[in-house]
Design a protein around this motif. Structure first.
Motif, PDB file in Angstrom:
ATOM      1  N   ALA A   7     -38.215  20.971   8.912  1.00  0.00           N
ATOM      2  CA  ALA A   7     -39.383  20.466   9.637  1.00  0.00           C
ATOM      3  C   ALA A   7     -39.054  19.233  10.473  1.00  0.00           C
ATOM      4  N   GLU A   8     -38.076  18.433  10.025  1.00  0.00           N
ATOM      5  CA  GLU A   8     -37.823  17.173  10.731  1.00  0.00           C
ATOM      6  C   GLU A   8     -37.019  17.445  12.008  1.00  0.00           C
ATOM      7  N   PRO A   9     -37.371  16.718  13.098  1.00  0.00           N
ATOM      8  CA  PRO A   9     -36.744  17.012  14.391  1.00  0.00           C
ATOM      9  C   PRO A   9     -35.418  16.306  14.593  1.00  0.00           C
TER      10      PRO A   9
ATOM     11  N   ASN B 101     -29.582  10.351   5.060  1.00  0.00           N
ATOM     12  CA  ASN B 101     -29.505   9.809   3.707  1.00  0.00           C
ATOM     13  C   ASN B 101     -30.803   9.052   3.413  1.00  0.00           C
ATOM     14  N   ARG B 102     -31.708   9.698   2.662  1.00  0.00           N
ATOM     15  CA  ARG B 102     -33.033   9.099   2.448  1.00  0.00           C
ATOM     16  C   ARG B 102     -32.970   7.793   1.636  1.00  0.00           C
ATOM     17  N   PRO B 103     -32.112   7.679   0.617  1.00  0.00           N
ATOM     18  CA  PRO B 103     -32.080   6.402  -0.116  1.00  0.00           C
ATOM     19  C   PRO B 103     -31.813   5.192   0.777  1.00  0.00           C
TER      20      PRO B 103
ATOM     21  N   SER C  67     -34.952   2.689   2.269  1.00  0.00           N
ATOM     22  CA  SER C  67     -35.551   1.508   1.622  1.00  0.00           C
ATOM     23  C   SER C  67     -34.506   0.425   1.372  1.00  0.00           C
ATOM     24  N   LYS C  68     -33.317   0.615   1.944  1.00  0.00           N
ATOM     25  CA  LYS C  68     -32.237  -0.359   1.761  1.00  0.00           C
ATOM     26  C   LYS C  68     -31.738  -0.743   3.168  1.00  0.00           C
ATOM     27  N   GLY C  69     -30.633  -0.164   3.596  1.00  0.00           N
ATOM     28  CA  GLY C  69     -30.016  -0.587   4.856  1.00  0.00           C
ATOM     29  C   GLY C  69     -30.855  -0.351   6.102  1.00  0.00           C
TER      30      GLY C  69
ATOM     31  N   ALA D  55     -41.614  23.626  10.899  1.00  0.00           N
ATOM     32  CA  ALA D  55     -41.909  23.812   9.475  1.00  0.00           C
ATOM     33  C   ALA D  55     -42.224  25.262   9.175  1.00  0.00           C
ATOM     34  N   ALA D  56     -41.928  25.646   7.951  1.00  0.00           N
ATOM     35  CA  ALA D  56     -42.430  26.928   7.450  1.00  0.00           C
ATOM     36  C   ALA D  56     -43.892  26.722   7.093  1.00  0.00           C
ATOM     37  N   ALA D  57     -44.743  27.612   7.593  1.00  0.00           N
ATOM     38  CA  ALA D  57     -46.179  27.475   7.326  1.00  0.00           C
ATOM     39  C   ALA D  57     -46.620  28.398   6.200  1.00  0.00           C
TER      40      ALA D  57
ATOM     41  N   PHE E 174     -44.300   5.518   2.566  1.00  0.00           N
ATOM     42  CA  PHE E 174     -42.908   5.335   2.995  1.00  0.00           C
ATOM     43  C   PHE E 174     -42.089   6.496   2.454  1.00  0.00           C
ATOM     44  N   ARG E 175     -41.657   7.378   3.343  1.00  0.00           N
ATOM     45  CA  ARG E 175     -40.876   8.525   2.873  1.00  0.00           C
ATOM     46  C   ARG E 175     -39.781   8.925   3.849  1.00  0.00           C
ATOM     47  N   ASP E 176     -40.050   8.765   5.169  1.00  0.00           N
ATOM     48  CA  ASP E 176     -39.062   9.274   6.130  1.00  0.00           C
ATOM     49  C   ASP E 176     -38.606   8.184   7.101  1.00  0.00           C
TER      50      ASP E 176
ATOM     51  N   GLY F 231     -33.718  20.527  -5.767  1.00  0.00           N
ATOM     52  CA  GLY F 231     -34.058  19.202  -5.244  1.00  0.00           C
ATOM     53  C   GLY F 231     -35.447  18.749  -5.662  1.00  0.00           C
ATOM     54  N   ASP F 232     -36.010  17.841  -4.873  1.00  0.00           N
ATOM     55  CA  ASP F 232     -37.270  17.196  -5.249  1.00  0.00           C
ATOM     56  C   ASP F 232     -38.428  18.172  -5.418  1.00  0.00           C
ATOM     57  N   VAL F 233     -38.335  19.351  -4.791  1.00  0.00           N
ATOM     58  CA  VAL F 233     -39.448  20.301  -4.884  1.00  0.00           C
ATOM     59  C   VAL F 233     -39.460  21.025  -6.230  1.00  0.00           C
TER      60      VAL F 233
HETATM   61  C1  LIG Z   1     -37.158   5.683   0.419  1.00  0.00           C
HETATM   62  C2  LIG Z   1     -36.396   6.457  -0.628  1.00  0.00           C
HETATM   63  C3  LIG Z   1     -35.369   5.841  -1.347  1.00  0.00           C
HETATM   64  C4  LIG Z   1     -34.661   6.552  -2.306  1.00  0.00           C
HETATM   65  N1  LIG Z   1     -33.675   5.916  -3.002  1.00  0.00           N
HETATM   66  C5  LIG Z   1     -33.008   6.599  -3.952  1.00  0.00           C
HETATM   67  C6  LIG Z   1     -31.983   5.954  -4.710  1.00  0.00           C
HETATM   68  O1  LIG Z   1     -31.711   4.764  -4.527  1.00  0.00           O
HETATM   69  N2  LIG Z   1     -31.317   6.679  -5.645  1.00  0.00           N
HETATM   70  C7  LIG Z   1     -31.592   8.008  -5.863  1.00  0.00           C
HETATM   71  O2  LIG Z   1     -30.962   8.643  -6.723  1.00  0.00           O
HETATM   72  N3  LIG Z   1     -32.555   8.652  -5.158  1.00  0.00           N
HETATM   73  C8  LIG Z   1     -33.272   7.976  -4.219  1.00  0.00           C
HETATM   74  N4  LIG Z   1     -34.245   8.611  -3.500  1.00  0.00           N
HETATM   75  C9  LIG Z   1     -34.519  10.040  -3.766  1.00  0.00           C
HETATM   76  C10 LIG Z   1     -33.657  10.976  -2.916  1.00  0.00           C
HETATM   77  O3  LIG Z   1     -33.602  10.545  -1.594  1.00  0.00           O
HETATM   78  C11 LIG Z   1     -34.278  12.369  -2.987  1.00  0.00           C
HETATM   79  O4  LIG Z   1     -34.236  12.773  -4.333  1.00  0.00           O
HETATM   80  C12 LIG Z   1     -33.558  13.373  -2.111  1.00  0.00           C
HETATM   81  O5  LIG Z   1     -33.707  13.033  -0.750  1.00  0.00           O
HETATM   82  C13 LIG Z   1     -34.131  14.761  -2.346  1.00  0.00           C
HETATM   83  O6  LIG Z   1     -33.592  15.637  -1.413  1.00  0.00           O
HETATM   84  P1  LIG Z   1     -34.344  17.007  -1.095  1.00  0.00           P
HETATM   85  O7  LIG Z   1     -33.504  17.684  -0.078  1.00  0.00           O
HETATM   86  O8  LIG Z   1     -34.677  17.732  -2.336  1.00  0.00           O
HETATM   87  O9  LIG Z   1     -35.770  16.591  -0.486  1.00  0.00           O
HETATM   88  P2  LIG Z   1     -36.174  15.717   0.758  1.00  0.00           P
HETATM   89  O10 LIG Z   1     -35.155  14.677   1.028  1.00  0.00           O
HETATM   90  O11 LIG Z   1     -37.592  15.336   0.527  1.00  0.00           O
HETATM   91  O12 LIG Z   1     -36.114  16.744   1.986  1.00  0.00           O
HETATM   92  C14 LIG Z   1     -36.954  17.836   2.112  1.00  0.00           C
HETATM   93  C15 LIG Z   1     -36.883  18.296   3.555  1.00  0.00           C
HETATM   94  O13 LIG Z   1     -37.664  19.474   3.685  1.00  0.00           O
HETATM   95  C16 LIG Z   1     -38.463  19.368   4.845  1.00  0.00           C
HETATM   96  N5  LIG Z   1     -39.660  20.195   4.694  1.00  0.00           N
HETATM   97  C17 LIG Z   1     -40.759  19.930   3.959  1.00  0.00           C
HETATM   98  N6  LIG Z   1     -41.651  20.933   4.076  1.00  0.00           N
HETATM   99  C18 LIG Z   1     -41.083  21.835   4.899  1.00  0.00           C
HETATM  100  C19 LIG Z   1     -41.512  23.090   5.400  1.00  0.00           C
HETATM  101  N7  LIG Z   1     -42.698  23.629   5.075  1.00  0.00           N
HETATM  102  N8  LIG Z   1     -40.698  23.761   6.245  1.00  0.00           N
HETATM  103  C20 LIG Z   1     -39.478  23.243   6.578  1.00  0.00           C
HETATM  104  N9  LIG Z   1     -39.026  22.063   6.133  1.00  0.00           N
HETATM  105  C21 LIG Z   1     -39.825  21.374   5.296  1.00  0.00           C
HETATM  106  C22 LIG Z   1     -38.790  17.888   4.935  1.00  0.00           C
HETATM  107  O14 LIG Z   1     -39.191  17.531   6.239  1.00  0.00           O
HETATM  108  C23 LIG Z   1     -37.449  17.272   4.523  1.00  0.00           C
HETATM  109  O15 LIG Z   1     -36.597  17.118   5.615  1.00  0.00           O
HETATM  110  C24 LIG Z   1     -34.985   7.913  -2.544  1.00  0.00           C
HETATM  111  C25 LIG Z   1     -36.021   8.533  -1.832  1.00  0.00           C
HETATM  112  C26 LIG Z   1     -36.726   7.809  -0.883  1.00  0.00           C
HETATM  113  C27 LIG Z   1     -37.860   8.483  -0.126  1.00  0.00           C
END
Ligand SMILES: Cc1cc2nc3c(=O)[nH]c(=O)nc-3n(C[C@H](O)[C@H](O)[C@H](O)COP(=O)(O)OP(=O)(O)OC[C@H]3O[C@@H](n4cnc5c(N)ncnc54)[C@H](O)[C@@H]3O)c2cc1C
Length: 395
Positions: A40-42, A47-49, A52-54, A81-83, A131-133, A275-277
């Motif tokens: 979904a992201e353009p 690196n999401r961590p 909130s740091k660098g 995005a997938a709908a 704060f997420r992206d 992952g997070d889902v």
């Molecule tokens: C600010 C922040 C700081 C963090 N710091 C730490 C840390 O210090 N240590 C640590 O261990 N973890 C940390 N994390 C957690 C870590 O970043 C996440 O666990 C990790 O990014 C998860 O990766 P993911 O690919 O499962 O999900 P995400 O990174 O959430 O990525 C999911 C992706 O799917 C896309 N998406 C969502 N819905 C759809 C759809 N319908 N169709 C297509 N694409 C879609 C989203 O746009 C996104 O790009 C932090 C997270 C955040 C937000």
């Protein structure tokens, strides 16, 4: 599910850490069929961590945080995005109406920031900031230049990391929570350590067991259920995250609004998630999401094995690893959290000068933490085994 045939099509939805890791691992496993990654992201995965740091403190550039590009043969569909999902026809339905057929599907859509409004704790029309992206990080970094008073609701990992950078930028910072900072996530010892560090950096910690409510319109006022109001120029909600599963509604894949997987990351026949889902099985029964960098990596790799090898793929045995950076302390932790009780001090002295800590659990295992101490993760992990091996610690 049997091994994947070369004529099959694998579609991965979600192009961040878990999705990119999974797509790369699918090719490394030798899969030669069609592979499509939808995100979904353009922009390129990052690196999401670091947000909130660098990124927030201005020390990391876009190039620093971009994940290594995929070098294998993948059709990438970015910024779309997938709908929805048509399970009967085995098609991912994109928001622009396109339909992407699949034989095997990986769900890696991660999580979004939870809002107080989701919890029924915000007035209608309140402007809630989360704060997420990368865009959220850029907006907050810009706002911090005005040295605002920042009120952060939520003293978990994210809330405390944001507080740390905001305070370092010269902002006045208040953090409000029902519980002491990080108690639920890390346990009492590390909670006390990081709360003391926050206070020493000028952050005001407010604790109201009854919770808060966001009142008003525009920039909200934080109303404490136990009495009192806190105003700020900027109010940030950092109250956890919720899985991005809206596009899977009415597919039969969800249980209680979540996407459960088994130890091979299987959510349904032909469907994996990572992952997070994904809500992964926990010892003793039940499922839980483990939103952390390491979980996304190891689940992404495990899910790829399952997609390619089918039911013969090995079950994932998680190796919990987590880190946080805040208030001058870098804490790296291996093992189960929260850590209960008082740790043994294996090395070092005052944690800010570098310390190695170990909490033993009743089962013979342990949780180990390195505070301001550089050491290979494998060595830290070795301390979680019943008989820790001697270590040479590099400071
Ligand atoms: C600010 C922040 C700081 C963090 N710091 C730490 C840390 O210090 N240590 C640590 O261990 N973890 C940390 N994390 C957690 C870590 O970043 C996440 O666990 C990790 O990014 C998860 O990766 P993911 O690919 O499962 O999900 P995400 O990174 O959430 O990525 C999911 C992706 O799917 C896309 N998406 C969502 N819905 C759809 C759809 N319908 N169709 C297509 N694409 C879609 C989203 O746009 C996104 O790009 C932090 C997270 C955040 C937000």
């Amino acid at each position: 599910m049997g091994p994947a045939r070369p004529t099959e099509r694998i579609v991965v939805v979600g192009a961040s850490l878990a999705g990119v890791t999974l797509a790369d691992a699918v090719r490394r496993q030798g899969f030669t069929g069609s592979l499509t990654l939808v995100g979904a992201e353009p922009r390129a995965a990052y690196n999401r961590p670091a947000l909130s740091k660098g990124v927030l403190d201005g020390t990391a550039t876009d190039a620093d945080i971009t994940l290594p590009p995929l070098t294998c043969d993948v059709d990438e569909i970015v910024g779309t995005a997938a709908a929805g999902l048509d399970v009967d026809r085995r098609e991912v339905v994109l928001e622009d109406g396109r339909r992407i057929p699949y034989d095997r599907l990986a769900v890696t859509t991660g999580a979004r920031a939870r809002r107080l409004a989701d919890l029924g704790a915000a007035d209608p029309g309140v402007h809630e900031t989360v704060f997420r992206d990368l865009d959220d990080a850029r907006h907050l970094a810009a706002a911090l230049r005005g040295r605002p008073k920042v009120v952060i609701v939520g003293a978990g990992i994210l809330g405390m990391e944001l507080a740390s950078v905001c305070a370092a930028s010269g902002a006045a910072v208040v953090v409000v929570d029902r519980q002491p900072p990080l108690l639920a996530q890390l346990g009492r010892y590390l909670s006390d350590l990081l709360a003391d560090a926050a206070s020493a950096h000028g952050v005001e910690l407010v604790h109201d067991p009854a919770g808060v409510r966001l009142r008003g319109t525009g920039t909200p006022v934080v109303e404490l259920a136990g009495g009192g109001r806190i105003e700020g120029d900027l109010v940030l909600s950092a109250v956890g995250c919720a899985p991005n599963v809206g596009w899977l509604a009415r597919t039969g894949l969800l249980t209680d609004g979540g996407l459960r997987v088994d130890a091979r990351c299987r959510a349904a026949p032909g469907v994996v998630a990572a992952g997070d889902v994904a809500a992964f099985p926990v010892p003793g029964g039940g499922h839980r999401r483990t939103p952390s960098w390491n979980s996304a990596l190891e689940q992404g790799r495990a899910a790829a094995r399952t997609l390619v090898d089918g039911d013969d793929a090995p079950a994932l045995v998680p190796s919990p690893y987590f880190w946080t950076e805040q208030f001058g302390l870098t804490v790296r932790i291996c093992g189960e959290l929260p850590a209960r009780g008082t740790p043994a001090l294996l090395r070092g002295g005052p944690p800010s000068d570098g310390a190695l800590l170990r909490w033993s659990d009743a089962g013979g295992g342990a949780t180990a933490a390195a505070v301001n101490t550089r050491m290979p993760i494998a060595r830290l992990r070795a301390l979680t085994r019943p008989e820790p091996v001697p270590l040479e610690v590099q400071r």
